[in-house]
Scaffold this active site. Structure first.
Site, short mmCIF file in Angstrom:
data_model
loop_
_atom_site.label_atom_id
_atom_site.label_comp_id
_atom_site.label_asym_id
_atom_site.label_seq_id
_atom_site.Cartn_x
_atom_site.Cartn_y
_atom_site.Cartn_z
N LYS A 22 29.49 44.73 52.65
CA LYS A 22 30.96 44.80 52.50
C LYS A 22 31.34 44.78 51.02
CE LYS A 22 33.41 40.80 52.76
NZ LYS A 22 34.32 40.51 51.64
N ASN A 23 30.74 43.84 50.28
CA ASN A 23 31.18 43.66 48.89
C ASN A 23 30.66 44.75 47.96
OD1 ASN A 23 32.66 41.50 49.66
ND2 ASN A 23 31.25 39.95 48.89
N ARG A 94 42.05 40.90 48.49
CA ARG A 94 42.12 40.78 47.04
C ARG A 94 41.38 41.89 46.31
NH1 ARG A 94 43.52 36.13 45.00
NH2 ARG A 94 42.29 36.64 43.19
N CYS A 118 44.39 32.27 47.08
CA CYS A 118 43.82 32.47 48.41
C CYS A 118 43.15 31.18 48.86
CB CYS A 118 42.87 33.66 48.45
SG CYS A 118 41.21 33.31 47.95
N ARG A 123 41.77 31.97 42.15
CA ARG A 123 41.23 33.32 41.96
C ARG A 123 42.14 34.25 41.14
NH1 ARG A 123 38.53 35.56 47.35
NH2 ARG A 123 37.36 36.80 45.86
N PRO A 124 42.35 33.90 39.86
CA PRO A 124 43.17 34.78 39.03
C PRO A 124 42.50 36.13 38.77
CG PRO A 124 42.13 33.08 37.69
CD PRO A 124 41.78 32.78 39.12
N VAL A 125 43.27 37.11 38.29
CA VAL A 125 42.69 38.41 37.93
C VAL A 125 42.86 38.67 36.43
CG1 VAL A 125 42.85 39.48 40.22
CG2 VAL A 125 44.81 39.60 38.67
N ASP A 126 43.04 37.57 35.67
CA ASP A 126 43.31 37.72 34.23
C ASP A 126 42.22 38.50 33.50
OD1 ASP A 126 41.78 35.39 34.93
OD2 ASP A 126 41.96 34.69 32.86
N LEU A 127 40.96 38.36 33.92
CA LEU A 127 39.88 39.04 33.19
C LEU A 127 39.91 40.54 33.42
CD1 LEU A 127 37.00 36.49 33.82
CD2 LEU A 127 38.52 36.69 31.85
N ASP A 313 28.69 32.50 48.39
CA ASP A 313 28.96 33.06 49.73
C ASP A 313 27.95 32.59 50.78
OD1 ASP A 313 31.08 34.36 48.62
OD2 ASP A 313 30.16 36.35 48.60
N ILE A 335 31.64 27.95 41.68
CA ILE A 335 32.34 29.22 41.50
C ILE A 335 33.81 29.11 41.90
CG2 ILE A 335 32.34 31.71 42.06
CD1 ILE A 335 29.80 30.89 40.62
N ARG A 405 35.99 40.20 59.13
CA ARG A 405 36.08 40.86 57.82
C ARG A 405 34.69 41.09 57.23
NH1 ARG A 405 40.29 38.37 53.70
NH2 ARG A 405 39.50 40.18 52.59
C1 EPZ Z 1 33.38 38.54 44.62
O1 EPZ Z 1 34.72 38.08 44.46
C2 EPZ Z 1 33.14 38.63 46.11
N1 EPZ Z 1 34.11 39.55 46.70
C3 EPZ Z 1 33.27 37.25 46.73
O2 EPZ Z 1 32.93 37.36 48.10
C4 EPZ Z 1 32.28 36.30 46.05
O3 EPZ Z 1 32.48 34.99 46.56
C5 EPZ Z 1 32.51 36.29 44.54
O4 EPZ Z 1 32.44 37.65 44.03
C6 EPZ Z 1 31.51 35.45 43.77
O5 EPZ Z 1 30.22 35.90 44.04
C7 EPZ Z 1 33.91 40.86 46.62
O6 EPZ Z 1 32.92 41.33 46.07
C8 EPZ Z 1 34.91 41.74 47.27
P1 EPZ Z 1 34.61 36.70 40.80
P2 EPZ Z 1 35.44 38.18 43.06
O7 EPZ Z 1 35.59 37.51 40.03
O8 EPZ Z 1 34.97 39.40 42.36
C9 EPZ Z 1 37.06 33.43 38.29
C10 EPZ Z 1 33.09 36.83 50.41
O9 EPZ Z 1 33.03 35.80 51.13
N2 EPZ Z 1 37.84 34.57 37.77
O10 EPZ Z 1 33.17 36.86 40.49
O11 EPZ Z 1 36.88 38.00 43.29
C11 EPZ Z 1 37.31 33.22 39.78
O12 EPZ Z 1 38.48 32.48 40.02
C12 EPZ Z 1 33.78 36.80 49.08
O13 EPZ Z 1 32.62 37.92 50.75
C13 EPZ Z 1 38.77 34.34 36.79
O14 EPZ Z 1 38.98 33.22 36.32
O15 EPZ Z 1 34.85 36.89 42.35
C14 EPZ Z 1 36.05 32.52 40.20
O16 EPZ Z 1 36.15 31.16 39.90
C15 EPZ Z 1 34.81 35.80 48.86
N3 EPZ Z 1 39.51 35.42 36.34
C16 EPZ Z 1 34.99 33.17 39.30
O17 EPZ Z 1 35.70 33.75 38.20
C17 EPZ Z 1 39.32 36.68 36.81
O18 EPZ Z 1 40.01 37.61 36.36
C18 EPZ Z 1 34.14 34.25 39.97
O19 EPZ Z 1 34.99 35.17 40.63
C19 EPZ Z 1 38.35 36.89 37.81
C20 EPZ Z 1 37.62 35.82 38.27
#
Ligand code: EPZ
Length: 428
Positions: A22-23, A94, A118, A123-127, A313, A335, A405
């Site tokens: 999925k991911n 997301r 969520c 889970r911000p998207v600032d990066l 996960d 995480i 999902r």
């Molecule tokens: C991906 O989410 C996966 N989703 C998640 O799978 C998985 O848990 C996660 O990576 C970590 O492995 C998909 O691939 C669709 P991140 P993602 O950006 O990309 C922080 C599942 O169960 N962060 O690596 O959203 C964030 O808050 C799911 O299938 C920022 O601070 O995760 C977290 O603490 C749920 N700013 C950390 O980084 C940002 O702009 C890692 O998040 C982005 C992230």
């Protein structure tokens, strides 16, 4: 709402096929926005998230043809007609933010709803946004949306290559910037990039579309922007989280199961943790074989980390196993800040878990008891199913739409190995 009802206690024996990831599939679908030619994906899992992403791409102007039986999907984005990802879709999923990089790279404009918090954390998207800004995008955050554009004055409306260091490792932000950089002018260096297999899969697909990428799968990825990308056909990698979840199934119930279609490099850290718990894990020609012959389970402490560390996960599933281990294990979730919602539900089944911030201390009990429990997110749901398979008596898991999902035909796959599990449809 559907429920899953399990009568626990059966050991599992047999084989379970693993579906496409999925991911990995979600970003691969958005990569189709980078070209006006068709992109065909094979090994696409039949999951609710694929439908939601298809709906989003449709709303932008792409066509999505899908054959669920053959697991094939062809996406065509001849042009991006409406570069707007609406809140109604983004709030459901997301990963919708992953259309922003491709839209900006292709046409220099895109508007995406901000996802909001969520269940598992802020889970911000600032990066994602900082990286795109560094590449020359101008962002305007208003009305809950990010309106992004590349000024005409910058390479005629084209993003520029930059060196960008991620302050924390982010899978999604790495994917968004990787896709954006393929069509940017110049060279982009992504430093402290995510190394997850989903990143490598995306890079492989982009390379087959004509992108110039080096270093995917390591912490530094270098992308030389090209003028245009072409269509391709690409097979989605196996779902390592589904694979890992099914590896824990015979570990928790006892039995002997081979999970077919996945490779050990995807789940090395989990395999090590299972072996430390005294579970036999081996890679065979058929797949990954996991065996427990009713011996006791040793407690294993672990910390979730970006790949190749222990996957967040798989934390809930491993916690379910630790609830019946012979001793105390300590689990640190590094995480996401709120990813222990399965703990109180497991406690309802007789588990002994103390949560303190990002740490859970699990004291193994001699057995779990069936109970009605509620799924709160995708991985929490499967952990409750796993606990139910091992528990004495009946467990009913409600809110299984979370499960749908990420796990294709999960009841069928487990039933084929001897589990007493059924879905009660709620047609109301
Ligand atoms: C991906 O989410 C996966 N989703 C998640 O799978 C998985 O848990 C996660 O990576 C970590 O492995 C998909 O691939 C669709 P991140 P993602 O950006 O990309 C922080 C599942 O169960 N962060 O690596 O959203 C964030 O808050 C799911 O299938 C920022 O601070 O995760 C977290 O603490 C749920 N700013 C950390 O980084 C940002 O702009 C890692 O998040 C982005 C992230």
């Amino acid at each position: 709402m559907d429920k899953i009802v399990i009568k626990g206690g059966n050991p599992l024996n047999g084989t379970i096929p693993v579906s496409g990831s999925k991911n990995a599939c979600l970003p691969l679908m958005t990569a189709a926005l980078l070209t006006d030619q068709p992109v065909t994906l094979t090994n696409v899992p039949n999951l609710a998230d694929m439908n939601t992403m298809g709906e989003l791409l449709n709303s932008l102007g792409a066509t999505v043809e899908r054959d669920a039986d053959t697991h094939r999907m062809t996406l065509r984005a001849e042009r991006i007609r409406t570069p707007l990802a609406h809140y109604d879709i983004v709030r459901k999923m997301r990963a919708s933010i992953l259309v922003l990089g491709p839209m900006l790279a292709r046409d220099g404009a895109g508007t995406v709803s901000l996802p909001g918090g969520c269940a598992i954390g802020a889970r911000p998207v600032d990066l994602h946004l900082k990286g795109l800004e560094a590449m020359g995008a101008v962002l305007d955050l208003r009305d809950g949306y990010v309106h992004a554009s590349v000024p005409r004055s910058l390479n005629g409306g084209r993003l520029r290559g930059v060196s960008f260091r991620f302050p924390v490792v982010s899978v999604g932000a790495t994917e968004n910037l990787l896709m954006a950089a393929t069509l940017a002018k110049g060279t982009t260096r992504l430093v402290n990039a995510a190394q997850e297999p989903e990143i490598t899969d995306l890079a492989d697909c982009l390379i087959s579309m004509g992108a110039q990428i080096e270093g995917a799968g390591t912490s530094t990825i270098e992308i030389q922007g090209v003028d245009a990308l072409s269509g391709t056909e690409h097979a989605v990698i196996a779902d390592r989280i589904e694979l890992g979840s099914f590896m824990i199934a015979p570990a928790i119930t006892g039995g002997d199961v081979t999970i077919t279609g996945g490779k050990m490099f995807l789940v090395e850290t989990l395999a090590e943790a299972l072996r430390a718990a005294d579970i036999l894990v081996e890679e065979t020609n058929a797949g990954i074989r996991v065996t427990r012959n009713n011996g006791s389970i040793k407690p294993v402490s672990f910390t979730t980390e970006p790949f190749p560390g222990f996957a967040t996960d798989l934390q809930a599933q491993m916690m379910a196993l630790m609830t019946i281990a012979d001793g105390v294990s300590v689990i640190d979730e590094n995480i996401f800040e709120n990813r222990f919602m399965h703990a109180p539900e497991l406690t309802r089944m007789g588990a002994d878990i103390a949560v303190d911030g990002g740490r859970a201390t699990v004291t193994g009990v001699s057995g779990l008891r069936g109970a009605p429990v509620m799924a709160t997110d995708l991985r929490a749901s499967i952990s409750l199913l796993l606990a139910g398979l091992a528990a004495e008596g009946e467990t009913s898991v409600s809110r299984v739409y979370h499960l749908d999902r990420g796990y294709e035909r999960v009841e069928d796959k487990l039933r084929a190995c001897g589990a007493n599990i059924e879905r009660i449809k709620d047609d109301a």
